[in-house]
Write a protein that holds these residues in place. Structure first.
Motif, PDB file in Angstrom:
ATOM      1  N   ARG A 120      -0.496 -14.819   7.318  1.00 63.50           N
ATOM      2  CA  ARG A 120       0.841 -14.318   6.954  1.00 63.50           C
ATOM      3  C   ARG A 120       1.747 -14.228   8.165  1.00 63.50           C
ATOM      4  NH1 ARG A 120      -2.203 -11.043   3.363  1.00 63.50           N
ATOM      5  NH2 ARG A 120      -2.220  -9.275   4.808  1.00 63.50           N
ATOM      6  N   ARG A 124       5.180 -16.286   8.633  1.00 58.36           N
ATOM      7  CA  ARG A 124       6.417 -15.516   8.804  1.00 58.36           C
ATOM      8  C   ARG A 124       7.172 -15.924  10.069  1.00 58.36           C
ATOM      9  NH1 ARG A 124       5.492  -9.343   8.587  1.00 58.36           N
ATOM     10  NH2 ARG A 124       7.720  -9.423   9.071  1.00 58.36           N
ATOM     11  N   ASP A 127       8.883 -19.085   9.603  1.00 63.02           N
ATOM     12  CA  ASP A 127      10.086 -18.950   8.775  1.00 63.02           C
ATOM     13  C   ASP A 127      11.223 -18.227   9.486  1.00 63.02           C
ATOM     14  OD1 ASP A 127       8.929 -20.286   6.662  1.00 63.02           O
ATOM     15  OD2 ASP A 127       8.273 -18.463   5.626  1.00 63.02           O
ATOM     16  N   ASP A 129      10.924 -15.032  11.086  1.00 70.16           N
ATOM     17  CA  ASP A 129      10.753 -13.586  11.243  1.00 70.16           C
ATOM     18  C   ASP A 129      10.108 -13.251  12.590  1.00 70.16           C
ATOM     19  OD1 ASP A 129      11.765 -13.178   8.733  1.00 70.16           O
ATOM     20  OD2 ASP A 129       9.812 -12.968   7.762  1.00 70.16           O
ATOM     21  N   VAL A 131       7.198 -10.810  14.161  1.00 70.99           N
ATOM     22  CA  VAL A 131       6.026 -10.133  13.613  1.00 70.99           C
ATOM     23  C   VAL A 131       5.278  -9.403  14.721  1.00 70.99           C
ATOM     24  CG1 VAL A 131       3.830 -10.425  12.412  1.00 70.99           C
ATOM     25  CG2 VAL A 131       5.778 -11.860  11.799  1.00 70.99           C
TER      26      VAL A 131
END
Length: 221
Positions: A120, A124, A127, A129, A131
Motif C-alpha cells: 500500500r 500510494r 500515486d 502521496d 507515506v
C-alpha cells in the motif's frame, strides 16, 4: 471497457542480500500491483541500476557502508525526477528520517511494516502521496515547522485534551496502572478514571490499547 492499471515497477536498495530476497519474494507472492524489476546492494550499484531501469519507486535503505539512501538520492534525483523514493529502514531515529526526506524521499517506513502495508505504501507514493510510519510523521512535521516563517503544526484532536488529561494519557501509554498514575500525579484513582473516561470520549476510542497507540502516534510517550 476498463483498462487494468500497470503494476508499479519497484527497485530495491539494501546492503543485505537476504533482506532483499525476502522483500522481493513477499512482494512477488502477494500482489500483482507491484513488480520488482531490480535490486542493488550498494550506492554505486543503485545509481547504475536505477539509471538503467528507471523504476517507478525505489525502496531505499537509509544506512549502507558507502553512503546510504541520502547519497543515492543526491546522485540520482536530479537526472531522474520522475522516480519516487520510499525509505525502508530499521532506524526510526529522527535525524535519519529528516535527512532522507530533505534529500528528496517521498516517505519513510520502518522494517517492522507488514508486506500488505508495504504494498500500500509503494502504491500510494507512486500515486503522489507522502507515506510515513505513524510515529515518524511527527519528526517531519516538527522539522519543517522549525523553518523560519513556517506555520505551527497543530493536531486538532490533541488540542481537545487538557494538560492534565495529557499527563494521564502519557503515563497510561507508558504502561502505568491507575494507582501508579494517581501516585505520580498526586491525584486520586477516581480522578484518574475520570480523566481516562474523558480522553476516551474526546478521542472516540474504546480501550486502553487504542489510547496507547494514539498517544504513541502523536509522540506523547
Amino acid at each position: 471497457m476498463t483498462t487494468e492499471k500497470a503494476p508499479v515497477r519497484v527497485f530495491l536498495v539494501d546492503d543485505h542480500a537476504l533482506f532483499r530476497a525476502g522483500v522481493r519474494a513477499e512482494l512477488d507472492s502477494i500482489t500483482a500491483e507491484v513488480d520488482v524489476v531490480g535490486e542493488a546492494g550498494s550506492v554505486a550499484e543503485a545509481v547504475v541500476g536505477i539509471g538503467h531501469l528507471k523504476p517507478d519507486v525505489v525502496l531505499l535503505d537509509v544506512h549502507m557502508p558507502d553512503g546510504g539512501g541520502a547519497e543515492v538520492l543526491r546522485q540520482v534525483r536530479t537526472a531522474l525526477p520522475d522516480v519516487v523514493f520510499l525509505a525502508l529502514s530499521v532506524s526510526d531515529a529522527a535525524e535519519d528520517v529528516i535527512a532522507v526526506i530533505r534529500a528528496g524521499a517521498r516517505g519513510y517506513v520502518t522494517k517492522t511494516i507488514s508486506s500488505q502495508e508495504l504494498v500500500r505504501a509503494v502504491v500510494r507514493v507512486s500515486d503522489g502521496d507522502a507515506v510515513f510510519s505513524p510515529r515518524l510523521a511527527g519528526f517531519v512535521l516538527d522539522a519543517f515547522a522549525d523553518r523560519p516563517g513556517a506555520a505551527p503544526i497543530s493536531d486538532p484532536e490533541l488540542d481537545l485534551l487538557t494538560p492534565r488529561e495529557r499527563d494521564v494519557l502519557r503515563l497510561l501509554a507508558r504502561g502505568y496502572a491507575y494507582k501508579e498514575i494517581a501516585s505520580e500525579l498526586f491525584i486520586s484513582v477516581k480522578t484518574v478514571e475520570t480523566h481516562v473516561s474523558s480522553v476516551l470520549r474526546k478521542t472516540q476510542l474504546s480501550n486502553r490499547y487504542e489510547l496507547s497507540r494514539w498517544a504513541s502516534d502523536r509522540r506523547l510517550v
